[in-house]
Design an enzyme around this catalytic site. Structure first.
Site, mmCIF file in Angstrom:
data_model
loop_
_atom_site.group_PDB
_atom_site.id
_atom_site.type_symbol
_atom_site.label_atom_id
_atom_site.label_comp_id
_atom_site.label_asym_id
_atom_site.label_seq_id
_atom_site.Cartn_x
_atom_site.Cartn_y
_atom_site.Cartn_z
ATOM 1 N N CYS A 111 0.815 -1.223 0.000
ATOM 2 C CA CYS A 111 0.000 0.000 0.000
ATOM 3 C C CYS A 111 0.850 1.274 0.000
ATOM 4 C CB CYS A 111 -0.959 -0.005 1.178
ATOM 5 S SG CYS A 111 -2.006 -1.456 1.191
ATOM 6 N N HIS A 247 -3.282 7.185 2.327
ATOM 7 C CA HIS A 247 -3.740 5.876 1.861
ATOM 8 C C HIS A 247 -5.122 5.592 2.460
ATOM 9 C CE1 HIS A 247 -4.169 1.740 0.985
ATOM 10 N NE2 HIS A 247 -3.849 1.304 2.190
ATOM 11 N N ASN A 277 -10.226 -0.202 -0.110
ATOM 12 C CA ASN A 277 -8.766 -0.109 -0.073
ATOM 13 C C ASN A 277 -8.193 -0.692 -1.371
ATOM 14 O OD1 ASN A 277 -6.036 -0.488 0.371
ATOM 15 N ND2 ASN A 277 -6.260 -1.269 2.446
HETATM 16 N N1 COA Z 1 -18.851 -8.693 8.707
HETATM 17 C C1 COA Z 1 -19.358 -8.987 9.917
HETATM 18 N N2 COA Z 1 -18.597 -9.400 10.946
HETATM 19 C C2 COA Z 1 -17.273 -9.500 10.739
HETATM 20 C C3 COA Z 1 -16.690 -9.194 9.489
HETATM 21 C C4 COA Z 1 -17.541 -8.787 8.451
HETATM 22 N N3 COA Z 1 -17.071 -8.471 7.230
HETATM 23 N N4 COA Z 1 -15.349 -9.395 9.586
HETATM 24 C C5 COA Z 1 -15.099 -9.799 10.840
HETATM 25 N N5 COA Z 1 -16.261 -9.864 11.536
HETATM 26 C C6 COA Z 1 -16.465 -10.241 12.936
HETATM 27 C C7 COA Z 1 -15.338 -11.073 13.489
HETATM 28 O O1 COA Z 1 -15.516 -12.420 13.167
HETATM 29 C C8 COA Z 1 -15.449 -10.801 14.970
HETATM 30 O O2 COA Z 1 -16.479 -11.606 15.479
HETATM 31 P P1 COA Z 1 -16.332 -12.328 16.910
HETATM 32 O O3 COA Z 1 -16.162 -11.195 17.890
HETATM 33 O O4 COA Z 1 -17.629 -13.053 17.052
HETATM 34 O O5 COA Z 1 -15.119 -13.189 16.801
HETATM 35 C C9 COA Z 1 -15.963 -9.374 15.041
HETATM 36 O O6 COA Z 1 -16.485 -9.074 13.748
HETATM 37 C C10 COA Z 1 -14.923 -8.362 15.449
HETATM 38 O O7 COA Z 1 -13.820 -8.495 14.638
HETATM 39 P P2 COA Z 1 -12.557 -7.632 14.918
HETATM 40 O O8 COA Z 1 -11.509 -8.135 14.011
HETATM 41 O O9 COA Z 1 -12.272 -7.555 16.390
HETATM 42 O O10 COA Z 1 -13.038 -6.188 14.455
HETATM 43 P P3 COA Z 1 -12.229 -4.858 14.505
HETATM 44 O O11 COA Z 1 -13.018 -3.917 15.314
HETATM 45 O O12 COA Z 1 -10.796 -5.034 14.813
HETATM 46 O O13 COA Z 1 -12.303 -4.374 12.982
HETATM 47 C C11 COA Z 1 -10.949 -4.179 11.012
HETATM 48 C C12 COA Z 1 -11.672 -5.129 11.971
HETATM 49 C C13 COA Z 1 -10.280 -5.026 9.941
HETATM 50 C C14 COA Z 1 -11.987 -3.272 10.374
HETATM 51 C C15 COA Z 1 -9.920 -3.362 11.821
HETATM 52 O O14 COA Z 1 -9.077 -4.198 12.563
HETATM 53 C C16 COA Z 1 -9.065 -2.515 10.938
HETATM 54 O O15 COA Z 1 -9.542 -1.567 10.356
HETATM 55 N N6 COA Z 1 -7.751 -2.804 10.813
HETATM 56 C C17 COA Z 1 -6.885 -2.154 9.904
HETATM 57 C C18 COA Z 1 -6.900 -2.940 8.626
HETATM 58 C C19 COA Z 1 -6.368 -2.185 7.467
HETATM 59 O O16 COA Z 1 -6.667 -1.042 7.296
HETATM 60 N N7 COA Z 1 -5.571 -2.901 6.668
HETATM 61 C C20 COA Z 1 -4.999 -2.414 5.486
HETATM 62 C C21 COA Z 1 -3.841 -1.536 5.801
HETATM 63 S S1 COA Z 1 -2.959 -1.218 4.403
#
Ligand code: COA
Length: 320
Positions: A111, A247, A277
């Site tokens: 990225c 980004h 993204n």
């Molecule tokens: N729809 C519904 N539920 C989902 C899901 C989706 N698409 N994806 C994951 N879940 C669920 C998980 O299974 C988890 O369920 P559980 O609590 O029963 O196990 C729950 O949602 C919470 O997941 P979690 O991973 O704790 O959520 P989060 O608040 O950390 O959000 C992201 C996840 C990915 C949005 C967040 O971590 C993030 O933005 N990270 C940065 C990622 C990024 O930007 N990457 C690219 C950088 S270049």
């Protein structure tokens, strides 16, 4: 001697996939995706290719800059999803455009790919080796997503953005970049397995794996630090910056960076609601969106920053 962006362009696949469309085929919802990421829809390639979209974006950027293809002497594409191991996406664009006077190659910094490509173009142009560069970020991420992993596939999209970069006598270009390979596993995707005369590892394709929370922590600490480094180097305050073109991974990352820099969120434009993204392509896609809307004025100070897989990060302060 410095560089200036003289034109921008972009290209997306035709097909729009909304959060509601995803919710019809997997266990997710518009509420979950938009509240955690700000993403509402993304474009997904059907017959579009990374190089095809990149060439379309490049043509638009050249038109915007009023530059002929013969004047381009350097093409650098940031991508992790080129159509071939070889030829590179940059060489495919060169062929498609007929940019016969250019040297062309790709950079994989995930990225941060557009920012690393821009910094590389700066080094070449500032040294006097080349004069006019096409710098791009282009991705077809949909082909490396696990469409059964709702925690990653809902976040990403496809597209390409391009910038024409010119060597100039006056202007500002100050940059910072870095990498931390030790943390590489938090965002990864294996290439082809070894299958040769001696070893047979099988033919299972791999897809993107991400530890979202680790990536989030990395982004919200590294990006403000990198931006502050660039501002300090340039002797420019955050208040003097017209826009922070970051980004587009997640709206929460942008809000956190704005808070840490003590800058209004209004200075952080977004395209992620429409694009998702698109890895290396998001910074030039957003820049082109802003350019088309007339938001960029000659002399404006703009900070651009990319961050992600590797791990890698790259930031530049430019004068429009
Ligand atoms: N729809 C519904 N539920 C989902 C899901 C989706 N698409 N994806 C994951 N879940 C669920 C998980 O299974 C988890 O369920 P559980 O609590 O029963 O196990 C729950 O949602 C919470 O997941 P979690 O991973 O704790 O959520 P989060 O608040 O950390 O959000 C992201 C996840 C990915 C949005 C967040 O971590 C993030 O933005 N990270 C940065 C990622 C990024 O930007 N990457 C690219 C950088 S270049």
């Amino acid at each position: 001697m410095t560089i200036r962006i003289a034109g921008t362009g972009s290209a997306f696949p035709k097909t729009v996939v909304t959060n509601d469309d995803l919710a019809k085929v997997m266990d997710t919802s518009d509420e979950w995706i938009s509240s955690r990421t700000g993403i509402k829809e993304r474009r997904i390639a059907k017959d579009e290719t990374t190089a095809g979209m990149a060439a379309e974006a490049a043509r638009a950027a050249l038109k915007d800059a009023g530059m002929t293809v013969q004047e381009v002497d350097l093409i650098i594409v940031g991508t992790l999803s080129a159509d071939h191991f070889t030829p590179s996406c940059a060489c495919e664009i060169q062929a498609e455009l007929g940019a016969v006077n250019a040297v062309a190659f790709d950079i994989n910094a995930a990225c941060s790919g557009f920012m690393f490509s821009l910094h590389t173009a700066y080094a070449y142009l500032q040294s006097g080796l080349y004069k006019n560069a096409l710098v791009l970020g282009a991705e077809t991420l949909s082909k490396i997503m696990d469409w059964e992993d709702r925690s990653t596939c809902v976040l990403f999209g496809d597209g390409a953005g391009a910038a024409v970069v010119r060597r100039e006598e006056e202007g500002i270009f100050v940059f910072d970049q870095g990498s931390d390979g030790v943390k590489g596993k938090v965002l990864s995707c294996k290439a082809r397995l070894v299958n040769n005369l001696l070893v047979q590892q099988g033919h299972e394709p791999d897809y993107v794996h991400m530890d979202g929370q680790e990536v989030y922590k990395f982004a919200v600490s590294t990006v403000p630090a990198s931006i502050n480094k660039v501002l300090d180097k340039a002797g420019v305050s955050a208040d003097e910056v017209a826009y922070f073109v970051l980004h587009q991974a997640n709206i929460r990352i942008l809000q956190s960076v704005a808070k840490r820099l003590k800058v209004s969120e209004d200075k952080f434009p977004i395209i992620l609601d429409r694009s998702g993204n698109v890895s290396a392509a998001t910074v030039p896609l957003l820049l082109d969106d802003m350019n088309k809307k007339g938001m960029l004025k000659r002399g404006d100070k703009i900070v651009m920053s990319g961050f992600g897989g590797g791990l890698t990060w790259g930031t530049a302060l430019i004068e429009w």
